[in-house]
Design an enzyme around this catalytic site. Sequence first.
Site, PDB file in Angstrom:
ATOM      1  N   GLY A 183     -19.735  -8.649  -0.640  1.00 18.36           N
ATOM      2  CA  GLY A 183     -18.616  -7.591  -0.166  1.00 18.36           C
ATOM      3  C   GLY A 183     -17.877  -8.355   1.289  1.00 18.36           C
TER       4      GLY A 183
ATOM      5  CG  MET B 249     -20.106 -11.427  -9.558  1.00 23.60           C
ATOM      6  SD  MET B 249     -19.357 -13.236  -9.416  1.00 23.60           S
ATOM      7  CE  MET B 249     -20.056 -14.317 -10.289  1.00 23.60           C
TER       8      MET B 249
ATOM      9  CG  HIS C  35     -12.058 -19.358  -8.082  1.00 21.42           C
ATOM     10  ND1 HIS C  35     -13.138 -18.792  -8.810  1.00 21.42           N
ATOM     11  CD2 HIS C  35     -11.965 -20.724  -8.351  1.00 21.42           C
ATOM     12  CE1 HIS C  35     -13.885 -19.989  -9.328  1.00 21.42           C
ATOM     13  NE2 HIS C  35     -13.244 -21.092  -8.895  1.00 21.42           N
TER      14      HIS C  35
ATOM     15  CD  GLU D 186     -13.616 -17.276  -0.760  1.00 26.04           C
ATOM     16  OE1 GLU D 186     -13.876 -15.783  -0.857  1.00 26.04           O
ATOM     17  OE2 GLU D 186     -14.444 -18.067  -0.917  1.00 26.04           O
TER      18      GLU D 186
HETATM   19  C1  GRF Z   1     -16.274 -15.367  -2.762  1.00 27.13           C
HETATM   20  O1  GRF Z   1     -16.316 -16.649  -2.428  1.00 27.13           O
HETATM   21  C2  GRF Z   1     -14.935 -15.228  -3.885  1.00 27.13           C
HETATM   22  O2  GRF Z   1     -14.093 -16.167  -3.806  1.00 27.13           O
HETATM   23  C3  GRF Z   1     -15.790 -15.313  -4.965  1.00 27.13           C
HETATM   24  O3  GRF Z   1     -16.910 -14.461  -4.750  1.00 27.13           O
HETATM   25  C4  GRF Z   1     -17.144 -14.712  -3.657  1.00 27.13           C
HETATM   26  C5  GRF Z   1     -17.549 -13.135  -3.104  1.00 27.13           C
HETATM   27  O4  GRF Z   1     -17.934 -13.081  -1.880  1.00 27.13           O
HETATM   28  N1  GRF Z   1     -14.725 -14.699  -6.136  1.00 27.13           N
HETATM   29  P1  GRF Z   1     -18.038 -11.621  -1.114  1.00 27.13           P
HETATM   30  O5  GRF Z   1     -18.781 -10.751  -2.037  1.00 27.13           O
HETATM   31  O6  GRF Z   1     -16.461 -11.278  -0.803  1.00 27.13           O
HETATM   32  O7  GRF Z   1     -18.909 -11.917  -0.054  1.00 27.13           O
END
Ligand code: GRF
Length: 208
Positions: free
Chosen positions: A19, A95, A114, A179
Site C-alpha cells: 500500500g 494482484m 507497473h 512510482e
Molecule cells: C508497486 O511496485 C507497483 O508498481 C506494483 O506493485 C507494487 C505495489 O506496491 N504494481 P505498494 O503496494 O503500492 O507498496
Amino acid sequence: MSRAAPPVLTLGVLVSGRGSNLRAIIEAIRRGDLAAQMGVIISSKKDAAALDHAAGYPTCFVDPARYSDRREYDAVLVETLRNHGVDLVVLAGYMRLVTPTLIAPYQNRIINIHPSLLPAFPGLHAQRQALAHGVKVSGCTVHFVDEEMDHGPIIAQTAVTVREDDTEASLSARILVEEHRLLPAVIARYAEGELRIEGRRVAVGASL
Ligand code: GRF
C-alpha cells in the site's frame, strides 16, 4: 454570476499488499497537490498492510474465495465502486487480473502502475526480470487498463538507471520512489481533464 465549483474526482483504489502507492495518493490529496477525494479502498487480501494506510476512508475487503470466477468477483467490485460514486479506478499493487465485467463500465477510467518501462517486463517480479535481462535503464509506467495484463495505452513513464551493483531490492526501492511521484501526478492530470487517448497514444499536455 458565480460559477459552480467543478465536481471533485472520486477515486476507488484497489490494493492487495503493502500500500505504499495508496499512501502516496492519500498524502498528495492531503497536501493539496491532487484535487480528488477518496471514495473507497478495496482490498483483495484481508490482512493487506495497505489497509493500515486507509484510516478514515471507507474500505472494503472483497474475498476472492467467495466467488466462483473472476467475472463474478468483478461484478461485486463494480457494485461497490458505483455505491461510492467512483469516477476513476486506480490499481495500486492490485494482484488480480481484471475482466471485461469491470473494464466495460469503467472504459478508459482504470489506471495501473507497473514497476518497469512497459512493454518490457510485464507481470510479476518486473524488477527481477529487468536485472536478469541486463537492461541499463528500467523504471515505472502508469497506463490505462485493458483486458491484457500490463498492456493498455501508456500515460506516463519515469526512467531509472540500473546500477552495476543493483539487487532486486535496491532497484525496486529506487523505482518505488518514482512510482510515488508519478502515480499521484497522473491522477492529478486526469482530474484536470488533460489526458486524451488517441488509439494507443495518450496525450498528457505538459510534461509530468
Ligand atoms: C508497486 O511496485 C507497483 O508498481 C506494483 O506493485 C507494487 C505495489 O506496491 N504494481 P505498494 O503496494 O503500492 O507498496
